[in-house]
Design a protein around this motif. Structure first.
Motif, PDB file in Angstrom:
ATOM      1  N   GLN A 129       0.806  -1.221   0.000  1.00 59.98           N
ATOM      2  CA  GLN A 129       0.000   0.000   0.000  1.00 59.98           C
ATOM      3  C   GLN A 129       0.839   1.271   0.000  1.00 59.98           C
ATOM      4  N   LEU A 130       2.133   1.135   0.257  1.00 56.40           N
ATOM      5  CA  LEU A 130       2.969   2.317   0.455  1.00 56.40           C
ATOM      6  C   LEU A 130       3.580   2.818  -0.845  1.00 56.40           C
ATOM      7  N   LYS A 131       3.754   4.126  -0.913  1.00 57.42           N
ATOM      8  CA  LYS A 131       4.452   4.724  -2.052  1.00 57.42           C
ATOM      9  C   LYS A 131       5.932   4.369  -1.997  1.00 57.42           C
ATOM     10  N   HIS A 132       6.483   4.417  -0.812  1.00 61.54           N
ATOM     11  CA  HIS A 132       7.898   4.082  -0.605  1.00 61.54           C
ATOM     12  C   HIS A 132       7.964   3.009   0.475  1.00 61.54           C
ATOM     13  N   ALA A 149      10.333   1.669  11.323  1.00 61.66           N
ATOM     14  CA  ALA A 149      11.171   2.838  11.016  1.00 61.66           C
ATOM     15  C   ALA A 149      10.384   3.889  10.246  1.00 61.66           C
ATOM     16  N   ILE A 150       9.553   3.456   9.296  1.00 60.06           N
ATOM     17  CA  ILE A 150       8.718   4.417   8.560  1.00 60.06           C
ATOM     18  C   ILE A 150       7.806   5.161   9.525  1.00 60.06           C
ATOM     19  N   ALA A 151       7.304   4.456  10.531  1.00 58.63           N
ATOM     20  CA  ALA A 151       6.374   5.059  11.488  1.00 58.63           C
ATOM     21  C   ALA A 151       7.034   6.064  12.410  1.00 58.63           C
ATOM     22  N   VAL A 152       8.325   5.871  12.739  1.00 58.77           N
ATOM     23  CA  VAL A 152       8.936   6.693  13.794  1.00 58.77           C
ATOM     24  C   VAL A 152      10.132   7.514  13.334  1.00 58.77           C
ATOM     25  N   ASP A 163       3.570  11.976   6.765  1.00 58.64           N
ATOM     26  CA  ASP A 163       2.886  11.923   5.474  1.00 58.64           C
ATOM     27  C   ASP A 163       1.963  10.715   5.401  1.00 58.64           C
ATOM     28  N   ASP A 164       1.412  10.473   4.191  1.00 59.25           N
ATOM     29  CA  ASP A 164       0.434   9.396   4.044  1.00 59.25           C
ATOM     30  C   ASP A 164       1.017   8.029   4.415  1.00 59.25           C
ATOM     31  N   ASP A 165       2.273   7.767   4.001  1.00 55.64           N
ATOM     32  CA  ASP A 165       2.899   6.485   4.330  1.00 55.64           C
ATOM     33  C   ASP A 165       3.058   6.321   5.833  1.00 55.64           C
ATOM     34  N   VAL A 166       3.516   7.376   6.489  1.00 55.99           N
ATOM     35  CA  VAL A 166       3.726   7.321   7.940  1.00 55.99           C
ATOM     36  C   VAL A 166       2.404   7.048   8.657  1.00 55.99           C
ATOM     37  N   VAL A 167       1.371   7.780   8.272  1.00 53.21           N
ATOM     38  CA  VAL A 167       0.064   7.612   8.912  1.00 53.21           C
ATOM     39  C   VAL A 167      -0.490   6.212   8.662  1.00 53.21           C
TER      40      VAL A 167
END
Length: 284
Positions: A129-132, A149-152, A163-167
């Protein structure tokens, strides 16, 4: 980066001598009677039991030298992490000038070997689902570490927007009860301090920490003295990209952990602390 190295190194040497109980023999601490005395009396003044930690806490500010000034730091706790140690580490991060972006708690299911299928399936679905997303070919636990790691975290030099990926990652991991996330979607941080707690399956710990290290500018993992999981990270080569420090139950270990964060801004990896192969304190 610690600029006053000429001061920090001698202070560290004194601290270590005190912590390990090195005897301060002949000299001003040895008191003898006159030459005529048949039985010279020798007085050895040993430091008080809590002195090494008191000393470390007292000199911490000068050792830090504002090395984390305006640098964002995220704190991640593993299951069983000691709450008092969390609070003490937060205090030390702030003493070094760091800005705490948030405290995240990895939940038991994420590191439970019996929940590997859940962790693997969620990781694969979320990654699509992620862009990156994560690195191609990553296995279960390195993948979930990269998602954490993307989350924090981020690899940059400043706090990053949620951003959208983090959320998306935060919401998915929280919904699956794999990660507890602070309210308000705080910014991500270049530096991450991970506090270990209960013993972990070594392969899981290796994967999660290596994955987290791949998605941050610098990661420091800290645990109590001679922690087996932390030692395993070194033995398995994870310390090439993640800095480890043991001794989190002491002020000296906590100061060393924060010095590890200062160092991690420009130099990744290494094993430090009371049992660290690369030395007691990560300086320079």
């Amino acid at each position: 980066m610690i600029r006053h190295r000429s001061y920090a190194v001698p202070v560290t040497a004194v601290l270590l001598a005190l912590a390990t109980g090195v005897a301060l023999g002949a000299g001003p601490l040895t008191d003898t009677r006159s030459d005529a005395s048949p039985q010279p009396r020798i007085v050895t003044r040993a430091p008080a039991n809590g002195y090494p930690d008191t000393f470390a806490a007292s000199v911490a500010g000068r050792l830090y030298d504002h090395g984390l000034s305006r640098r964002p730091v995220a704190l991640v706790t593993m299951p069983g992490a000691d709450a008092a140690t969390v609070s003490a580490l937060v205090t030390q991060v702030k003493a070094a000038g760091g800005q705490l972006t948030g405290t995240y708690a990895i939940q038991g299911q994420l590191v439970d070997p019996e929940q590997k299928s859940l962790v693997d399936t969620l990781g694969i679905q979320l990654d699509k689902q992620l862009k990156h997303g994560t690195e191609p070919g990553a296995s279960t636990y390195p993948r979930i570490g990269q998602l954490v790691a993307i989350a924090v975290a981020n690899r940059g030099a400043a706090a990053g927007a949620a951003d959208d990926d983090v959320v998306a990652v935060r919401q998915s991991l929280a919904a699956a009860k794999l990660l507890t996330v602070p309210a308000g979607h705080p910014q991500t941080a270049p530096l991450v301090l991970v506090l270990l707690g209960s013993p972990l399956d070594q392969a899981i710990a290796d994967g999660v920490l290596a994955g987290l290290g791949a998605g941050a500018r610098g990661v420091v993992a800290v645990a109590p003295t001679k922690d087996a999981t932390l030692a395993g990270l070194e033995a398995d080569g994870v310390t090439k990209g993640v800095t480890t420090v043991d001794g989190s139950e002491t002020d000296a270990g906590r100061v060393a952990a924060v010095l590890g964060l200062v160092r991690a801004w420009s130099t990744r990896g290494g094993a430090f602390g009371a049992s660290g192969a690369d030395g007691p304190v990560p300086l320079g």
